[in-house]
Design a protein around this motif. Structure first.
Motif, PDB file in Angstrom:
ATOM      1  N   PRO A   2       0.846  -1.200   0.000  1.00  0.00           N
ATOM      2  CA  PRO A   2       0.000   0.000   0.000  1.00  0.00           C
ATOM      3  C   PRO A   2       0.880   1.249   0.000  1.00  0.00           C
ATOM      4  O   PRO A   2       1.966   1.262   0.587  1.00  0.00           O
ATOM      5  CB  PRO A   2      -0.800  -0.119   1.292  1.00  0.00           C
ATOM      6  N   LEU A   3       0.413   2.277  -0.656  1.00  0.00           N
ATOM      7  CA  LEU A   3       1.154   3.527  -0.730  1.00  0.00           C
ATOM      8  C   LEU A   3       1.417   4.096   0.667  1.00  0.00           C
ATOM      9  O   LEU A   3       2.432   4.756   0.892  1.00  0.00           O
ATOM     10  CB  LEU A   3       0.380   4.527  -1.602  1.00  0.00           C
ATOM     11  N   ALA A   4       0.553   3.796   1.602  1.00  0.00           N
ATOM     12  CA  ALA A   4       0.722   4.258   2.982  1.00  0.00           C
ATOM     13  C   ALA A   4       2.042   3.779   3.572  1.00  0.00           C
ATOM     14  O   ALA A   4       2.691   4.502   4.329  1.00  0.00           O
ATOM     15  CB  ALA A   4      -0.437   3.766   3.845  1.00  0.00           C
ATOM     16  N   ARG A   5       2.464   2.578   3.224  1.00  0.00           N
ATOM     17  CA  ARG A   5       3.713   2.043   3.770  1.00  0.00           C
ATOM     18  C   ARG A   5       4.914   2.867   3.286  1.00  0.00           C
ATOM     19  O   ARG A   5       5.821   3.160   4.061  1.00  0.00           O
ATOM     20  CB  ARG A   5       3.875   0.579   3.388  1.00  0.00           C
ATOM     21  N   LEU A   6       4.919   3.245   2.022  1.00  0.00           N
ATOM     22  CA  LEU A   6       5.998   4.076   1.493  1.00  0.00           C
ATOM     23  C   LEU A   6       5.984   5.454   2.150  1.00  0.00           C
ATOM     24  O   LEU A   6       7.032   5.956   2.578  1.00  0.00           O
ATOM     25  CB  LEU A   6       5.876   4.217  -0.029  1.00  0.00           C
ATOM     26  N   VAL A   7       4.814   6.044   2.260  1.00  0.00           N
ATOM     27  CA  VAL A   7       4.692   7.368   2.884  1.00  0.00           C
ATOM     28  C   VAL A   7       5.197   7.317   4.323  1.00  0.00           C
ATOM     29  O   VAL A   7       5.972   8.171   4.754  1.00  0.00           O
ATOM     30  CB  VAL A   7       3.237   7.885   2.804  1.00  0.00           C
ATOM     31  N   GLU A   8       4.794   6.305   5.076  1.00  0.00           N
ATOM     32  CA  GLU A   8       5.223   6.189   6.473  1.00  0.00           C
ATOM     33  C   GLU A   8       6.721   5.917   6.584  1.00  0.00           C
ATOM     34  O   GLU A   8       7.380   6.414   7.490  1.00  0.00           O
ATOM     35  CB  GLU A   8       4.422   5.102   7.200  1.00  0.00           C
ATOM     36  N   ARG A   9       7.267   5.134   5.676  1.00  0.00           N
ATOM     37  CA  ARG A   9       8.709   4.852   5.674  1.00  0.00           C
ATOM     38  C   ARG A   9       9.496   6.146   5.486  1.00  0.00           C
ATOM     39  O   ARG A   9      10.470   6.410   6.192  1.00  0.00           O
ATOM     40  CB  ARG A   9       9.054   3.845   4.573  1.00  0.00           C
TER      41      ARG A   9
END
Length: 176
Positions: A111-118
Motif C-alpha cells: 500500500p502507498l501508505a507504507r511508502l509514505v510512512e517509511r
C-alpha cells in the motif's frame, strides 16, 4: 426431552431415571438461546481479521502534476545527496533507487501508505521525521512521476487510511 419441556444435558442416573446435568433440568428456550449465542461467538472468533480493501492502484491517477513539481524541490534539497539526482540510488552505499523499474519492483503490491510512512518516519537519513506529511506526499508524487506513473486531477491525499487503499503496482496491468 422430558414431559416438563426440559432437556437433560448430562445424564445422571438417580434411582432409575435420567435427569439433567448434576440433576438440573434446562428449559428448551434457555437451551436454544445458549446454542445460538455459542454459534454466533464461534463465527465471530473464527472470522478472519478485517482487511482494508484496496480500491485502486498508483496507475489510476492518484496525484497531480503540481504536487510532483513541489515534491521535486523537496527531493533535490533533501534526498538527492544520497539517492542521486537521477533517483537511481547508490548500491555501494545501500541507498535504493527511488524511481523506475527497481523502485516499483521493490514496493510492488505494497500500500502507498507504507511508502509514505517509511519516508515520513525514517528519512532523510540524517534528520528522520523532519519532513511534514504534505512534503512527504508531494515527494511521493514526484517519485511516481519519475517512475512514469501518470498524474491526474486529484491530489494525493495526506490521509493514511486513504493511502492504505492505494496499491503500488509494478505494472499498470490487472491487479493481483
Amino acid at each position: 426431552w422430558s414431559s416438563d419441556g426440559a432437556l437433560p444435558i448430562w445424564p445422571v442416573h438417580q434411582a432409575g431415571r435420567t435427569d439433567g446435568f448434576l440433576g438440573l433440568r434446562i428449559p428448551r428456550l434457555l437451551l436454544a438461546a445458549s446454542a445460538s449465542a455459542l454459534c454466533a461467538a464461534s463465527v465471530l472468533t473464527d472470522a478472519a481479521p478485517p482487511q482494508t480493501p484496496t480500491e485502486r492502484t498508483i496507475w489510476d491517477g492518484v496525484y497531480t502534476s503540481a504536487q510532483a513539481e513541489r515534491g521535486s524541490v523537496t527531493y533535490l534539497t533533501t534526498c538527492a545527496k544520497c539517492h542521486g539526482a537521477d533517483l537511481q540510488g547508490d548500491e555501494a552505499n545501500e541507498y535504493p533507487a527511488l524511481a523506475g523499474a527497481k523502485f516499483l519492483r521493490q514496493w510492488d503490491q505494497e500500500p502507498l501508505a507504507r511508502l509514505v510512512e517509511r519516508i515520513r518516519t525514517g528519512m532523510p537519513f540524517d534528520r528522520p521525521g523532519s519532513l511534514t506529511v504534505p512534503q512527504v506526499t508531494e515527494l511521493v508524487a514526484f517519485l511516481l512521476r519519475s517512475s512514469e506513473v501518470p498524474a491526474a486531477g486529484t491530489p494525493l491525499t495526506t490521509d493514511i487510511d486513504q493511502l492504505q487503499r492505494i496499491l503500488i503496482s509494478q505494472t499498470s496491468g490487472p491487479r493481483r
